[in-house]
Design an enzyme around this catalytic site. Sequence first.
Site, PDB file in Angstrom:
ATOM      1  N   MET A  30      54.648   9.994  34.094  1.00 52.06           N
ATOM      2  CA  MET A  30      53.178  10.387  34.575  1.00 52.06           C
ATOM      3  C   MET A  30      53.569   8.742  36.125  1.00 52.06           C
ATOM      4  SD  MET A  30      50.187  11.389  32.120  1.00 52.06           S
ATOM      5  CE  MET A  30      49.992  10.257  31.434  1.00 52.06           C
ATOM      6  N   HIS A  37      60.748   4.260  31.223  1.00 50.18           N
ATOM      7  CA  HIS A  37      61.362   5.381  31.872  1.00 50.18           C
ATOM      8  C   HIS A  37      62.585   5.416  32.249  1.00 50.18           C
ATOM      9  CE1 HIS A  37      56.655   5.507  33.019  1.00 50.18           C
ATOM     10  NE2 HIS A  37      56.817   6.225  32.077  1.00 50.18           N
ATOM     11  N   GLN A  61      45.392  15.962  29.938  1.00 45.34           N
ATOM     12  CA  GLN A  61      45.211  15.364  29.392  1.00 45.34           C
ATOM     13  C   GLN A  61      44.437  14.377  28.965  1.00 45.34           C
ATOM     14  OE1 GLN A  61      50.138  14.285  30.150  1.00 45.34           O
ATOM     15  NE2 GLN A  61      49.451  12.945  28.705  1.00 45.34           N
TER      16      GLN A  61
HETATM   17  O1  PAF Z   1      54.380  10.592  28.572  1.00 43.18           O
HETATM   18  C1  PAF Z   1      53.586  10.808  29.431  1.00 43.18           C
HETATM   19  O2  PAF Z   1      54.047  10.610  30.458  1.00 43.18           O
HETATM   20  C2  PAF Z   1      53.301  12.361  29.070  1.00 43.18           C
HETATM   21  O3  PAF Z   1      52.181  12.336  28.600  1.00 43.18           O
HETATM   22  C3  PAF Z   1      54.144  13.499  29.076  1.00 43.18           C
HETATM   23  C4  PAF Z   1      54.919  13.614  28.705  1.00 43.18           C
HETATM   24  C5  PAF Z   1      54.452  12.966  31.109  1.00 43.18           C
HETATM   25  C6  PAF Z   1      53.275  14.916  29.754  1.00 43.18           C
HETATM   26  O4  PAF Z   1      52.147  14.534  30.846  1.00 43.18           O
END
Ligand code: PAF
Length: 282
Positions: A30, A37, A61
């Site tokens: 995100m 990351h 979400q």
């Molecule tokens: O972990 C995240 O950043 C989010 O939950 C994901 C897996 C990209 C889904 O939107």
Amino acid sequence: MELIRIPRIMLETSKQHLSKGKTIGLVPTMGALHEGHLSLIKRAKSENDIVAVSIFVNPIQFGQNEDLDKYPRDTEGDMEKLKSEGVDILFMPEVKTIYPARFSTYITVKDLSDRLCGAFRPGHFSGVATVVCKLFNIVMPTRAYFGQKDFQQTAVIKRTAEDLNMNVEIVVCPTMRESDGLAMSSRNAYLSHGERKAASVIYKALKTSSELIKAGNVNTADIQKHMHDMLKAEPLISETQYAGVYDADALDEINEFKKQNLIAIAVKIGSTRLIDNMLVEF
Ligand code: PAF
């Protein structure tokens, strides 16, 4: 690095790579990228011919009172990081192309989604499973990479992929930590100086619990009490949502240790919700 915003173009691009026998590693994010990351990207690069990263702040979400509007965004900084990691494709769709007006299909993963974080974030894992399924259909990755910090998310995604016969390998990578042990998270940016210092208690509670378990002579209730006591002793923790010992597959609370145990914590420091976990072999 190729920047793709339109799902149809992403799909065509992936099809071309796959038709040439190339493997594609996808790192769904995100944005507001941090070392956690980047560690997923490095792993994806070492295992695939092409690496695609998606940046999409997925509205479905987030609950109504959650941080969708203030979720950290840093597109320029993210793009610099992705370029220096040698990422091949950045897929950054707009909300309206992922959820067009008549969108009405949602994935529900029973049981796993209701426990732990799910009990405090109704609908969250349905939102995650739905968007990840869409990303898999659009990017057609050979492998997809997720961090262990969001352990329940990885369990839900693995279950979705298996139940829906998705042709993708889910790779779970170790949690990256700051020097005091705090798990890296985009949400750490919300913490004030004092809150940031206080947040290290989460890791300390997990680490000492894991040591107690490994040393033997404790039961799961002792560990739960130990974690709650440590968290209670930190005045800046405004709420402990859960802290305990869980089955690493079913994610329900357990009264006796198993071969593999999940110890996990979710707290609020001020209004910032932080989670962390460790797997402890017994
Ligand atoms: O972990 C995240 O950043 C989010 O939950 C994901 C897996 C990209 C889904 O939107």
